[in-house]
Every structure is written in structure tokens, then in C-alpha cells.
Motif scaffolding. Sequence first.
Motif, PDB file in Angstrom:
ATOM      1  N   ASP A 257      -5.874   8.476  77.814  1.00 28.46           N
ATOM      2  CA  ASP A 257      -5.046   7.485  77.114  1.00 28.46           C
ATOM      3  C   ASP A 257      -4.832   7.828  75.640  1.00 28.46           C
ATOM      4  OD1 ASP A 257      -7.547   6.969  76.047  1.00 28.46           O
ATOM      5  OD2 ASP A 257      -7.567   4.846  76.555  1.00 28.46           O
ATOM      6  N   GLY A 258      -5.298   9.004  75.212  1.00 26.19           N
ATOM      7  CA  GLY A 258      -5.128   9.428  73.827  1.00 26.19           C
ATOM      8  C   GLY A 258      -6.231   8.970  72.895  1.00 26.19           C
ATOM      9  N   SER A 259      -7.193   8.242  73.408  1.00 28.14           N
ATOM     10  CA  SER A 259      -8.264   7.701  72.577  1.00 28.14           C
ATOM     11  C   SER A 259      -9.265   8.781  72.163  1.00 28.14           C
ATOM     12  CB  SER A 259      -8.994   6.596  73.346  1.00 28.14           C
ATOM     13  OG  SER A 259     -10.088   6.115  72.583  1.00 28.14           O
ATOM     14  N   VAL A 260      -9.710   8.689  70.926  1.00 25.75           N
ATOM     15  CA  VAL A 260     -10.752   9.582  70.423  1.00 25.75           C
ATOM     16  C   VAL A 260     -12.019   8.797  70.106  1.00 25.75           C
ATOM     17  CG1 VAL A 260      -9.128  11.293  69.518  1.00 25.75           C
ATOM     18  CG2 VAL A 260      -9.892   9.417  68.044  1.00 25.75           C
ATOM     19  N   SER A 261     -12.081   7.548  70.570  1.00 27.29           N
ATOM     20  CA  SER A 261     -13.172   6.656  70.173  1.00 27.29           C
ATOM     21  C   SER A 261     -14.547   7.157  70.585  1.00 27.29           C
ATOM     22  CB  SER A 261     -12.933   5.239  70.699  1.00 27.29           C
ATOM     23  OG  SER A 261     -12.858   5.225  72.105  1.00 27.29           O
ATOM     24  N   ALA A 262     -14.689   7.791  71.728  1.00 21.53           N
ATOM     25  CA  ALA A 262     -16.013   8.263  72.151  1.00 21.53           C
ATOM     26  C   ALA A 262     -16.549   9.320  71.184  1.00 21.53           C
ATOM     27  CB  ALA A 262     -15.961   8.807  73.575  1.00 21.53           C
ATOM     28  N   ALA A 263     -15.702  10.238  70.768  1.00 24.30           N
ATOM     29  CA  ALA A 263     -16.127  11.280  69.828  1.00 24.30           C
ATOM     30  C   ALA A 263     -16.400  10.690  68.448  1.00 24.30           C
ATOM     31  CB  ALA A 263     -15.066  12.371  69.740  1.00 24.30           C
ATOM     32  N   VAL A 264     -15.539   9.790  67.999  1.00 24.59           N
ATOM     33  CA  VAL A 264     -15.731   9.165  66.694  1.00 24.59           C
ATOM     34  C   VAL A 264     -17.010   8.336  66.690  1.00 24.59           C
ATOM     35  CG1 VAL A 264     -14.762   7.502  65.059  1.00 24.59           C
ATOM     36  CG2 VAL A 264     -13.280   9.218  66.125  1.00 24.59           C
ATOM     37  N   ALA A 265     -17.324   7.711  67.816  1.00 26.70           N
ATOM     38  CA  ALA A 265     -18.558   6.920  67.914  1.00 26.70           C
ATOM     39  C   ALA A 265     -19.783   7.787  67.647  1.00 26.70           C
ATOM     40  CB  ALA A 265     -18.664   6.256  69.282  1.00 26.70           C
ATOM     41  N   GLU A 266     -19.742   9.044  68.038  1.00 26.40           N
ATOM     42  CA  GLU A 266     -20.878   9.939  67.781  1.00 26.40           C
ATOM     43  C   GLU A 266     -21.047  10.168  66.282  1.00 26.40           C
ATOM     44  OE1 GLU A 266     -23.155  10.726  70.037  1.00 26.40           O
ATOM     45  OE2 GLU A 266     -21.918   9.434  71.305  1.00 26.40           O
ATOM     46  N   ALA A 267     -19.953  10.276  65.557  1.00 29.15           N
ATOM     47  CA  ALA A 267     -20.025  10.424  64.095  1.00 29.15           C
ATOM     48  C   ALA A 267     -20.589   9.158  63.459  1.00 29.15           C
ATOM     49  CB  ALA A 267     -18.639  10.740  63.528  1.00 29.15           C
ATOM     50  N   VAL A 268     -20.134   8.013  63.925  1.00 31.81           N
ATOM     51  CA  VAL A 268     -20.623   6.737  63.376  1.00 31.81           C
ATOM     52  C   VAL A 268     -22.106   6.555  63.704  1.00 31.81           C
ATOM     53  CG1 VAL A 268     -20.366   4.227  63.468  1.00 31.81           C
ATOM     54  CG2 VAL A 268     -18.333   5.688  63.380  1.00 31.81           C
ATOM     55  N   ARG A 269     -22.526   7.025  64.849  1.00 28.92           N
ATOM     56  CA  ARG A 269     -23.952   6.957  65.214  1.00 28.92           C
ATOM     57  C   ARG A 269     -24.799   7.700  64.178  1.00 28.92           C
ATOM     58  NH1 ARG A 269     -25.393   5.775  70.137  1.00 28.92           N
ATOM     59  NH2 ARG A 269     -23.508   6.663  71.057  1.00 28.92           N
ATOM     60  N   VAL A 270     -24.327   8.859  63.749  1.00 28.18           N
ATOM     61  CA  VAL A 270     -25.027   9.651  62.729  1.00 28.18           C
ATOM     62  C   VAL A 270     -25.100   8.868  61.417  1.00 28.18           C
ATOM     63  CG1 VAL A 270     -24.834  11.707  61.266  1.00 28.18           C
ATOM     64  CG2 VAL A 270     -24.480  11.889  63.737  1.00 28.18           C
TER      65      VAL A 270
ATOM     66  N   TRP B   5     -24.995  13.762  45.533  1.00 33.10           N
ATOM     67  CA  TRP B   5     -23.975  14.537  46.228  1.00 33.10           C
ATOM     68  C   TRP B   5     -24.559  15.131  47.510  1.00 33.10           C
ATOM     69  CZ3 TRP B   5     -18.875  15.640  45.802  1.00 33.10           C
ATOM     70  CH2 TRP B   5     -18.408  16.804  46.429  1.00 33.10           C
ATOM     71  N   ASP B   6     -25.718  15.780  47.394  1.00 35.08           N
ATOM     72  CA  ASP B   6     -26.317  16.453  48.546  1.00 35.08           C
ATOM     73  C   ASP B   6     -26.651  15.479  49.675  1.00 35.08           C
ATOM     74  OD1 ASP B   6     -26.117  18.921  47.314  1.00 35.08           O
ATOM     75  OD2 ASP B   6     -28.180  18.905  46.572  1.00 35.08           O
ATOM     76  N   GLU B   7     -27.165  14.316  49.327  1.00 36.76           N
ATOM     77  CA  GLU B   7     -27.522  13.315  50.333  1.00 36.76           C
ATOM     78  C   GLU B   7     -26.273  12.843  51.088  1.00 36.76           C
ATOM     79  OE1 GLU B   7     -30.307   9.403  50.318  1.00 36.76           O
ATOM     80  OE2 GLU B   7     -28.657   9.373  48.857  1.00 36.76           O
ATOM     81  N   GLY B   8     -25.215  12.548  50.362  1.00 36.45           N
ATOM     82  CA  GLY B   8     -23.981  12.086  51.004  1.00 36.45           C
ATOM     83  C   GLY B   8     -23.329  13.166  51.841  1.00 36.45           C
ATOM     84  N   MET B   9     -23.240  14.365  51.290  1.00 37.90           N
ATOM     85  CA  MET B   9     -22.588  15.445  52.023  1.00 37.90           C
ATOM     86  C   MET B   9     -23.387  15.870  53.254  1.00 37.90           C
ATOM     87  SD  MET B   9     -19.665  15.862  50.786  1.00 37.90           S
ATOM     88  CE  MET B   9     -19.195  17.372  51.612  1.00 37.90           C
ATOM     89  N   ALA B  10     -24.693  15.702  53.228  1.00 39.73           N
ATOM     90  CA  ALA B  10     -25.504  16.016  54.405  1.00 39.73           C
ATOM     91  C   ALA B  10     -25.141  15.092  55.570  1.00 39.73           C
ATOM     92  CB  ALA B  10     -26.989  15.911  54.075  1.00 39.73           C
ATOM     93  N   VAL B  11     -24.879  13.834  55.265  1.00 43.77           N
ATOM     94  CA  VAL B  11     -24.487  12.882  56.317  1.00 43.77           C
ATOM     95  C   VAL B  11     -23.096  13.222  56.833  1.00 43.77           C
ATOM     96  CG1 VAL B  11     -24.016  10.458  56.841  1.00 43.77           C
ATOM     97  CG2 VAL B  11     -26.006  11.077  55.454  1.00 43.77           C
TER      98      VAL B  11
END
Length: 101
Positions: A16-29, A51-57
Amino acid sequence: MLFAFSIAPSGTAAEDGSVSAAVAEAVRVVRASGLPHETTSMFTTIESETWDEGMAVVKAAVEAVQAVSPRVSLVLKADIRPGYTGQLTAKVARIDEALGG
């Protein structure tokens, strides 16, 4: 420091064109990082001390999407203002105050 970013897989959307499952993995992190954060329909914003703390996430979130997609798109915006904390909500509060709310 505030980091607003959007991560999306390329070429691996559901039927259906959804990318929500993949994006959910990023949000989980992001949620597991313990950093203050906010997710909206278009971006996730995190607040970090350095900077390092934010960019690591951000990097770990990209890697989570890479695990399910051979190609990843990243849009990143940063507000680099050392010495300020709580800006994830304080910036919005200042706008609300200016609007009389």
C-alpha cells in the motif's frame, strides 16, 4: 541541542506504499535512547546535551532502517545552542505565550 530528522526507506514500501514498519524501527531506537523526544507525522525531534550524543541516536536510527532497506533517505536539521536545555518544550511555550495562550 535539538535534532529534527526524518528517516525513510527507499524501495521497500509495503504493497500500500506505507513505510510505517521501517520508520517504527527508527522511532524504537529514539525511545530506547532515553533522550527527550517528540515524534510527529513528518519528523522526530530529540534533545541532547552534546553533538556526539544526538548524532549517535540519529546514526542508530538510520542503521535500524538500513536493516530492512538497502537504501535510506535522511533529512536532518539541528539547532546547536550549547548551554540550553529543555528547549524541546520551551521553544513551543514561548510561541504559545506570544500568541496569548
